[in-house]
Enzyme design. Structure first.
Site: not given
Length: 417
Positions: A15, A119, A124, A177, A180, A195, A292
């Protein structure tokens, strides 16, 4: 360009790298210093200054905004506390930190008159926090539900499409990917729980105790469950749910059978979705990539630019984003909820077994909607699927305990959305 907004970035992983790349298009923002764990690690981005001491960033008087994308609690909580006390605005993608320590950080931010924007911590690249706090501010929300974890949604979609086991799909997700090496946080529902805790906080203007949120992951979902759900007109999704329950808030995370007529059932692979229900808007849904490098960077950079637009122009920037409610929600115990249920059963293929199931349900005030027998196994057992009408979680658990005493194996219990 003079009067640039100077930021300090903590974390330069997936990120963080996306944030650096994205900010190249915005000359009014300067990344002054970036904190990383390993200074010698090769990276695909170049920054002005690297440090392995994140406290250098939070204590630097030349930095206006601290952007935290490192994750975790320690030392992140201490770092952001120091940054706020030094009157720096905060942008974070740290859902665990907000779920566990958001109340303290928001209170401290109000005391020192700084903004905390987050945010990227919920879905994401999907904008959801700012819409709730601005365009949807006039609504009284009754319910928020959604798919908030791309890894689990990818695995469940692949199980459905390929008809293979959870373990096979997990291995494939790790190779690609999407998951994990240690997938516990995703597949056991922790990520989604963090979340929904914060999402429920802002939706209902009550603070949530994350330790009281019922959590169940997807590790017990079998290929048979996926197949039988499909035959019954459902898909299985890991759902985050928060809804009003009289004077309480029912907040939980667990797999659910979602009708194929429900738009959420069509959210597949790594996509996320958030459904809001309230008055006067009715229902609205936001969907898009939930994780992502660039989707998450999109939300982080959006928050940075929101601060930049008001920085030094007013005494209190972005007042609509501040958290002013302090009341703790009364959270509903899972045993006090009502749901319809899918029950997967293995039982002896003998006369009267269906009656035994019906009797146990009847004794516990449970009406059965349908019963399907899915053939006889080589060992002489039968696979039976029961769908109930809405009933108490406490009653269904009592019925299951009673069935276990009758040489009946409960393979799985999944709630129906």
């Amino acid at each position: 360009m003079e009067n640039k907004l100077k930021i300090g970035l903590i974390g330069l992983g997936t990120v963080g790298s996306g944030v650096v790349k994205t900010l190249k298009a915005f000359p009014q923002i300067e990344i002054k210093t970036v904190a990383v764990r390993n200074l010698s690690k090769k990276r695909d981005v170049e920054v002005k200054e690297l440090t392995d001491d994140p406290f250098k960033i939070v204590n630097d008087p030349g930095i206006d905004v601290v952007v935290e994308v490192a994750g975790g609690i320690n030392p992140t909580y201490e770092l952001l506390t120091a940054a706020i006390q030094n009157r720096k605005h905060i942008v974070t993608a740290n859902k665990e930190l907000l779920a566990k320590h958001g109340a303290e950080l928001f209170d401290l931010a109000n005391e020192y008159n700084v903004a905390i924007l987050y945010e990227a911590a919920i879905a994401g690249g999907i904008p959801i926090i700012m819409p709730i706090k601005t365009a949807l501010k006039g609504n009284r929300f009754r319910k928020v539900a959604g798919i908030l974890n791309g890894t689990t949604n990818y695995i469940l979609t692949q199980m459905e499409e390929k008809g293979i086991s959870y373990q096979e799909c997990l291995k494939a997700a790790q190779e690609l990917g999407y998951a994990e090496a240690d997938p516990t946080g995703d597949v056991e529902g922790y990520d989604t729980m963090y979340k929904i805790a914060t999402l429920a906080n802002i939706t209902f203007n009550k603070r949530m105790d994350v330790t009281k949120i019922y959590r169940e992951g997807i590790t017990n979902i079998s290929a048979d469950d996926i197949k039988f759900a499909d035959e019954l007109g459902y898909k299985i999704k890991l759902i985050a749910l928060a809804q009003e329950n009289e004077e309480q808030i029912d907040v939980r995370v667990h797999p659910m059978l979602v009708s194929k007529t429900n738009i959420i059932s069509g959210i597949n692979n790594a996509l996320n979705a958030v459904l809001l229900e309230g008055f006067p808007v009715g229902q609205v849904m936001f969907t898009g990539p939930g994780a992502g490098e660039f989707p998450t960077a999109s939300s982080v950079v959006g928050d940075i630019l929101a601060i930049a637009a008001e920085f030094s122009k007013c005494e209190t920037i972005l007042p609509m984003t501040r958290c002013h409610h302090k009341d703790m929600a009364i959270q509903t115990n899972i045993l006090d909820t009502k749901n319809s249920y899918y029950i997967s059963i293995t039982a002896p293929n003998a006369m009267g077994v269906i009656g035994v199931i019906g009797t146990a349900c009847g004794k516990n005030k449970i009406n059965i909607s349908s019963v399907l027998q899915k053939g006889t196994q080589k060992d002489g057992t039968a696979h039976i699927i029961v769908i109930t009408e809405e009933c108490s979680e406490r009653d269904i658990q009592n019925a299951i305990e009673e069935l276990k005493t009758q040489s009946i194996i409960i393979n799985n219990l999944i709630r129906v959305m």
